[in-house]
Design a protein around this motif. Sequence first.
Motif, PDB file in Angstrom:
ATOM      1  N   ALA A  12     -30.388  49.813 -30.145  1.00 38.89           N
ATOM      2  CA  ALA A  12     -31.154  48.944 -31.046  1.00 38.89           C
ATOM      3  C   ALA A  12     -32.035  49.772 -31.966  1.00 38.89           C
ATOM      4  O   ALA A  12     -32.152  49.486 -33.160  1.00 38.89           O
ATOM      5  CB  ALA A  12     -31.993  47.957 -30.241  1.00 38.89           C
ATOM      6  N   THR A  13     -32.646  50.825 -31.417  1.00 39.08           N
ATOM      7  CA  THR A  13     -33.475  51.716 -32.227  1.00 39.08           C
ATOM      8  C   THR A  13     -32.636  52.408 -33.282  1.00 39.08           C
ATOM      9  O   THR A  13     -33.050  52.534 -34.432  1.00 39.08           O
ATOM     10  CB  THR A  13     -34.178  52.762 -31.334  1.00 39.08           C
ATOM     11  N   SER A  14     -31.450  52.844 -32.909  1.00 41.57           N
ATOM     12  CA  SER A  14     -30.553  53.502 -33.852  1.00 41.57           C
ATOM     13  C   SER A  14     -30.126  52.562 -34.970  1.00 41.57           C
ATOM     14  O   SER A  14     -30.087  52.947 -36.146  1.00 41.57           O
ATOM     15  CB  SER A  14     -29.325  54.035 -33.106  1.00 41.57           C
ATOM     16  N   ARG A  17     -33.142  51.961 -37.225  1.00 37.70           N
ATOM     17  CA  ARG A  17     -33.369  53.171 -38.014  1.00 37.70           C
ATOM     18  C   ARG A  17     -32.381  53.250 -39.168  1.00 37.70           C
ATOM     19  O   ARG A  17     -32.761  53.486 -40.318  1.00 37.70           O
ATOM     20  CB  ARG A  17     -33.231  54.373 -37.084  1.00 37.70           C
ATOM     21  N   THR A  18     -31.105  53.065 -38.883  1.00 36.45           N
ATOM     22  CA  THR A  18     -30.063  53.111 -39.912  1.00 36.45           C
ATOM     23  C   THR A  18     -30.282  52.028 -40.953  1.00 36.45           C
ATOM     24  O   THR A  18     -30.147  52.271 -42.155  1.00 36.45           O
ATOM     25  CB  THR A  18     -28.672  52.967 -39.267  1.00 36.45           C
ATOM     26  N   THR A  19     -30.649  50.832 -40.497  1.00 31.74           N
ATOM     27  CA  THR A  19     -30.903  49.718 -41.405  1.00 31.74           C
ATOM     28  C   THR A  19     -32.087  50.020 -42.327  1.00 31.74           C
ATOM     29  O   THR A  19     -32.023  49.775 -43.530  1.00 31.74           O
ATOM     30  CB  THR A  19     -31.163  48.419 -40.618  1.00 31.74           C
ATOM     31  N   ILE A  21     -33.313  53.035 -43.184  1.00 33.19           N
ATOM     32  CA  ILE A  21     -32.951  54.118 -44.111  1.00 33.19           C
ATOM     33  C   ILE A  21     -32.039  53.582 -45.209  1.00 33.19           C
ATOM     34  O   ILE A  21     -32.275  53.824 -46.402  1.00 33.19           O
ATOM     35  CB  ILE A  21     -32.286  55.283 -43.360  1.00 33.19           C
ATOM     36  N   THR A  22     -31.008  52.855 -44.817  1.00 35.10           N
ATOM     37  CA  THR A  22     -30.044  52.341 -45.791  1.00 35.10           C
ATOM     38  C   THR A  22     -30.689  51.333 -46.735  1.00 35.10           C
ATOM     39  O   THR A  22     -30.513  51.411 -47.958  1.00 35.10           O
ATOM     40  CB  THR A  22     -28.838  51.699 -45.080  1.00 35.10           C
ATOM     41  N   GLY A  23     -31.444  50.405 -46.185  1.00 37.76           N
ATOM     42  CA  GLY A  23     -32.107  49.396 -47.013  1.00 37.76           C
ATOM     43  C   GLY A  23     -33.090  50.008 -47.996  1.00 37.76           C
ATOM     44  O   GLY A  23     -33.125  49.634 -49.178  1.00 37.76           O
ATOM     45  N   THR A  24     -33.884  50.951 -47.519  1.00 38.40           N
ATOM     46  CA  THR A  24     -34.851  51.622 -48.383  1.00 38.40           C
ATOM     47  C   THR A  24     -34.139  52.416 -49.470  1.00 38.40           C
ATOM     48  O   THR A  24     -34.519  52.357 -50.644  1.00 38.40           O
ATOM     49  CB  THR A  24     -35.763  52.550 -47.559  1.00 38.40           C
ATOM     50  N   TRP A 144     -38.536  60.651 -43.436  1.00 39.99           N
ATOM     51  CA  TRP A 144     -38.906  61.181 -42.126  1.00 39.99           C
ATOM     52  C   TRP A 144     -37.848  60.802 -41.087  1.00 39.99           C
ATOM     53  O   TRP A 144     -37.426  61.646 -40.286  1.00 39.99           O
ATOM     54  CB  TRP A 144     -40.277  60.639 -41.717  1.00 39.99           C
ATOM     55  N   LEU A 145     -37.404  59.551 -41.113  1.00 37.81           N
ATOM     56  CA  LEU A 145     -36.363  59.116 -40.179  1.00 37.81           C
ATOM     57  C   LEU A 145     -35.058  59.862 -40.419  1.00 37.81           C
ATOM     58  O   LEU A 145     -34.323  60.160 -39.482  1.00 37.81           O
ATOM     59  CB  LEU A 145     -36.128  57.611 -40.295  1.00 37.81           C
ATOM     60  N   LYS A 146     -34.776  60.142 -41.680  1.00 36.05           N
ATOM     61  CA  LYS A 146     -33.547  60.872 -42.031  1.00 36.05           C
ATOM     62  C   LYS A 146     -33.582  62.282 -41.446  1.00 36.05           C
ATOM     63  O   LYS A 146     -32.544  62.843 -41.102  1.00 36.05           O
ATOM     64  CB  LYS A 146     -33.436  60.924 -43.560  1.00 36.05           C
ATOM     65  N   LYS A 147     -34.769  62.850 -41.306  1.00 40.91           N
ATOM     66  CA  LYS A 147     -34.922  64.208 -40.775  1.00 40.91           C
ATOM     67  C   LYS A 147     -34.732  64.257 -39.262  1.00 40.91           C
ATOM     68  O   LYS A 147     -34.298  65.263 -38.715  1.00 40.91           O
ATOM     69  CB  LYS A 147     -36.310  64.753 -41.128  1.00 40.91           C
ATOM     70  N   GLN A 148     -35.050  63.157 -38.584  1.00 36.33           N
ATOM     71  CA  GLN A 148     -34.964  63.105 -37.126  1.00 36.33           C
ATOM     72  C   GLN A 148     -33.501  63.141 -36.686  1.00 36.33           C
ATOM     73  O   GLN A 148     -32.653  62.539 -37.326  1.00 36.33           O
ATOM     74  CB  GLN A 148     -35.619  61.827 -36.592  1.00 36.33           C
ATOM     75  N   PRO A 149     -33.206  63.843 -35.588  1.00 32.83           N
ATOM     76  CA  PRO A 149     -31.833  63.822 -35.071  1.00 32.83           C
ATOM     77  C   PRO A 149     -31.417  62.394 -34.735  1.00 32.83           C
ATOM     78  O   PRO A 149     -32.223  61.610 -34.243  1.00 32.83           O
ATOM     79  CB  PRO A 149     -31.907  64.676 -33.798  1.00 32.83           C
TER      80      PRO A 149
END
Length: 163
Positions: A12-14, A17-19, A21-24, A144-149
Motif C-alpha cells: 500500500a505504501t509503494s 508513493r508511486t501514485t 510521484i506520478t500524479g505530481t 525526495w520519494l523518487k530518491k528513496q529506494p
Amino acid sequence: MYSQTAATKAKATSIARTTLITGTTLACIFLFVYTAQAKLLERESFQDSMQAILYIERYAETISWLVPITELCIALLLIVPGTQRLGLLLFAAVMAMFTLYIASMLLWAEKLPCSCGGAIENLSWNQHIWFNLGFIALAIVAAWLKKQPKNSSLIKSKNNGKI
C-alpha cells in the motif's frame, strides 16, 4: 499473519508513493506546458508585461522567450523517467523564483502585471503565492520519494525497527 499484514502495508505504501510521484509529475508537466504555450501564443503581450517591470524592462524580449522555453525543457525532463527527479527539483526551483518575483512585486511595485499565462492569470496575488507554494511542496516531496529506494518502507516496522 504479521508478515502478511506488513507485506500488505508495504504494498500500500509503494502504491501510494508511486501514485504521489506520478500524479505530481503529471501535474507539473501540465502546468508548465499549459503556461508555456499560453506565453508563446501571447508572446508580445507577455513581453509587454515584462517591459512594464522596473530593472528588467530591457531584458523583456529575452525573458519572453527564455521563460516558456525553460518551462518546456523542464516538462521534457519530467517526461523522461531517468530525469524526472532532476525535473522535479528544477520545477521547484523555477516555481520558487516565480514566487519570489511575486513577493517582490507585492512589496515594491506600484503596478502588478501578471504574465503567468492562461487561466492562472485570474488568481489573486495571494492565491498565486499559495498555488506556487503548494506545487513547490509537492515537487520537493515527489523528488525526495523518487530518491528513496523502491523497496524501502517510509514507516518503521514494529518487529525489527528497520526502515
